[in-house]
Design a protein around this motif. Structure first.
Motif, mmCIF file in Angstrom:
data_model
loop_
_atom_site.group_PDB
_atom_site.id
_atom_site.type_symbol
_atom_site.label_atom_id
_atom_site.label_comp_id
_atom_site.label_asym_id
_atom_site.label_seq_id
_atom_site.Cartn_x
_atom_site.Cartn_y
_atom_site.Cartn_z
ATOM 1 N N LEU A 81 -10.368 41.940 -22.075
ATOM 2 C CA LEU A 81 -11.396 42.312 -23.051
ATOM 3 C C LEU A 81 -10.875 43.392 -23.998
ATOM 4 N N ASP A 82 -9.548 43.580 -23.995
ATOM 5 C CA ASP A 82 -8.984 44.612 -24.868
ATOM 6 C C ASP A 82 -9.037 44.132 -26.318
ATOM 7 N N HIS A 83 -9.833 44.822 -27.095
ATOM 8 C CA HIS A 83 -10.114 44.378 -28.457
ATOM 9 C C HIS A 83 -8.838 44.153 -29.272
ATOM 10 N N ASN A 84 -7.939 45.133 -29.249
ATOM 11 C CA ASN A 84 -6.729 45.039 -30.078
ATOM 12 C C ASN A 84 -5.862 43.845 -29.705
ATOM 13 N N THR A 85 -5.628 43.702 -28.415
ATOM 14 C CA THR A 85 -4.755 42.613 -27.952
ATOM 15 C C THR A 85 -5.356 41.250 -28.305
#
Ligand SMILES: [Zn+2]
Length: 506
Positions: A81-85
């Motif tokens: 859920l890591d936005h950037n990745t």
């Protein structure tokens, strides 16, 4: 994308394999906890392979290593859920494919790993399955969280304050109605799981199946068990100690915190091994064929032996021998089951206890040998109180749907909410069956599908569905809420309506 895809040229196989293998230990929020599915692919490898298949192989070989590194990062659960990745991956796929979301079709979606990861990577996903259980899993994994699980901002106004809060209606409703189901069920059948006078809560009831000794002058009931252990830890060893009074086998509890384990007693040596049983009263032997026959001829029984307790004021578990009163309560539950079963049969037009035959299950499903022991229908996998609990929860889930409709909920939305409650119920059925063994090393209640099979168990542990601990309704409800919360946080995919089959499809 007309060039070769990255995966056709390179892929960090070793690293992604290692990361994916670790996923087995990750539980909270992972779709493996939504419902059992055999051979569900790990999310890490599904994500990494999907990504590598959707981006082009770079012309410049130096770029390869950078992309491989990114794929390794992308495949990690903690980046789910890591936005950037995720945004970076989504953008890269979009740019490589003329800026439009790709359509991904998985015609054999099963447990949903590949479509879920394609969705996470920003694709328009079409998942197909013909097994109805898989369809339910897929709807709860892909469709409902995207359709109804968005967090929206809502203004709250009352006399004192005015503020904006974020709310996920689907999550809130699954929570609210799951609690409603629990409270309603508890009100009706909670009395069949009474607490002890000192406030200890029964966590589980320990049963042994029995067969009659075939020695004509004996005829005692032989309690079947491979060993007598209740707890077998380094610092805690508790065992049942059988002794004979007349023609009856009785029990004491011995070991850490109880009477000492007698020196001449070996808890490892139970009454049955490979279906050959030895009578503790006369020493007579029942061979394996006869044991099976006795089960098939319905001459086998079962006996409540002990109760596993937890006192909220202390840590750890205690054990006591089952009493007449425990059996009385069970018999009352049995009586009430028949009443309720008849009532629901009338209302629903079908037997609420599943009466479909076990034998017709195809072999590919796994090893099913319980029918050799006279368990002929799916309903036979549950004792009376377990049946009562499961049909009561089923009834309450159905009632929750009716109540939602009465409150003016949209029908499809109400269906989504009860679908998750159905998943809670399925988890409970896996835990609340008469093939569930007690793990004496961990002092915990296992579940039926520890492996892909329905193997016979001589003894089993019956869960208290309201125990307030591991394995009860509340616990399963929490697992489902965790997954739903995770799935709801996957950002939406902007999808164009219709589609004219342009070159963007693959
Ligand atoms: Zn005997």
């Amino acid at each position: 994308m007309k060039d070769k895809s990255f995966i056709e040229e390179s892929f960090p196989v070793r690293e992604v394999s290692e990361i994916s293998a670790k996923e087995k230990n990750i539980r909270h929020g992972h779709i493996s906890t939504i419902h059992i599915w055999w051979t569900r692919k790990p999310l890490g490898s599904s994500r990494a392979t999907s990504y590598a298949a959707l981006i082009p192989a770079p012309k410049d070989v130096v770029e390869w290593d950078k992309i491989r590194q990114f794929i390794i990062e992308l495949s990690k659960w903690e980046n789910s859920l890591d936005h950037n990745t995720i945004e970076k991956a989504r953008k890269y796929i979009l740019n490589a494919n003329s800026g439009k979301p790709l359509r991904v079709l998985d015609p054999f979606s099963g447990g949903g790993s590949i479509p879920l990861e394609a969705l996470r990577l920003g694709c328009e996903v079409h998942a197909v399955e013909y097994n109805p259980v898989a369809v339910l899993i897929l709807k709860c994994t892909l469709e409902y969280p995207q359709k109804y699980g968005r967090t929206i901002k809502k203004e709250i106004k009352d006399d004192f304050l005015e503020k904006e809060v974020e709310i996920n209606h689907l999550l809130e409703d699954v929570k609210r109605w799951g609690e409603w189901v629990l409270e309603s069920a508890k009100k009706e059948i909670g009395k069949f799981y009474p607490a002890d006078e000192d406030g200890s809560i029964p966590v589980g009831y320990y049963w042994m199946r029995t067969i009659p000794c075939q020695n004509p002058v004996c005829g005692a009931d032989i309690p079947l068990t491979a060993n007598w252990w209740l707890a077998k830890k380094d610092n805690k060893k508790v065992s049942l100690y059988p002794y004979v009074e007349g023609k009856k086998v009785k029990f004491k509890i011995v070991g850490t915190g109880y009477e000492k384990i007698p020196a001449n007693f070996n808890p490892e040596k139970g009454t049955v091994s490979r279906a050959v049983a030895v009578c503790p009263v006369c020493g007579g032997v029942v061979d394996d064929d006869t044991t099976r026959k006795l089960f098939q001829q319905e001459k086998a029984g079962e006996r409540l032996i002990a109760v596993v307790l937890h006192n909220p004021k202390t840590t750890g578990k205690r054990y006591r021998i089952a009493t007449e009163k425990d059996m009385e309560v069970f018999k009352e539950a049995e009586k009430y089951l028949e009443e309720k079963r008849a009532k629901l049969m009338e209302e629903w037009g079908i037997d609420p206890v599943p009466d479909e035959p076990l034998k017709r299950v195809p072999v590919t499903f796994g090893v099913i040998n319980v029918w050799v022991y006279g368990m002929n229908t799916w309903g036979d996998l549950f004792n009376s109180r377990q049946k009562l609990a499961l049909i009561t929860f089923t009834e309450k889930v159905r009632m929750a749907y009716q109540k939602m409709i009465e409150e003016g909920y949209d029908k499809d939305y109400a269906k989504a909410v009860v679908s998750y409650l159905g998943l809670v119920l399925n988890r409970l059925a896996d835990k609340n069956a008469n093939l569930v063994v007690y793990n004496v090393v961990g002092e915990k209640i296992e579940h039926v599908f520890g492996r892909q099979a329905l193997p016979m168990t001589w003894d089993y542990i019956e869960l208290n569905v309201f125990s307030g601990g591991n394995g009860d309704w509340q616990a399963h409800h929490d697992w489902i809420l965790n997954v739903l919360s995770h799935l709801s946080q996957i950002p939406p995919v902007e999808v164009e309506d219709g589609g004219d089959g342009d070159e963007n499809e693959r």
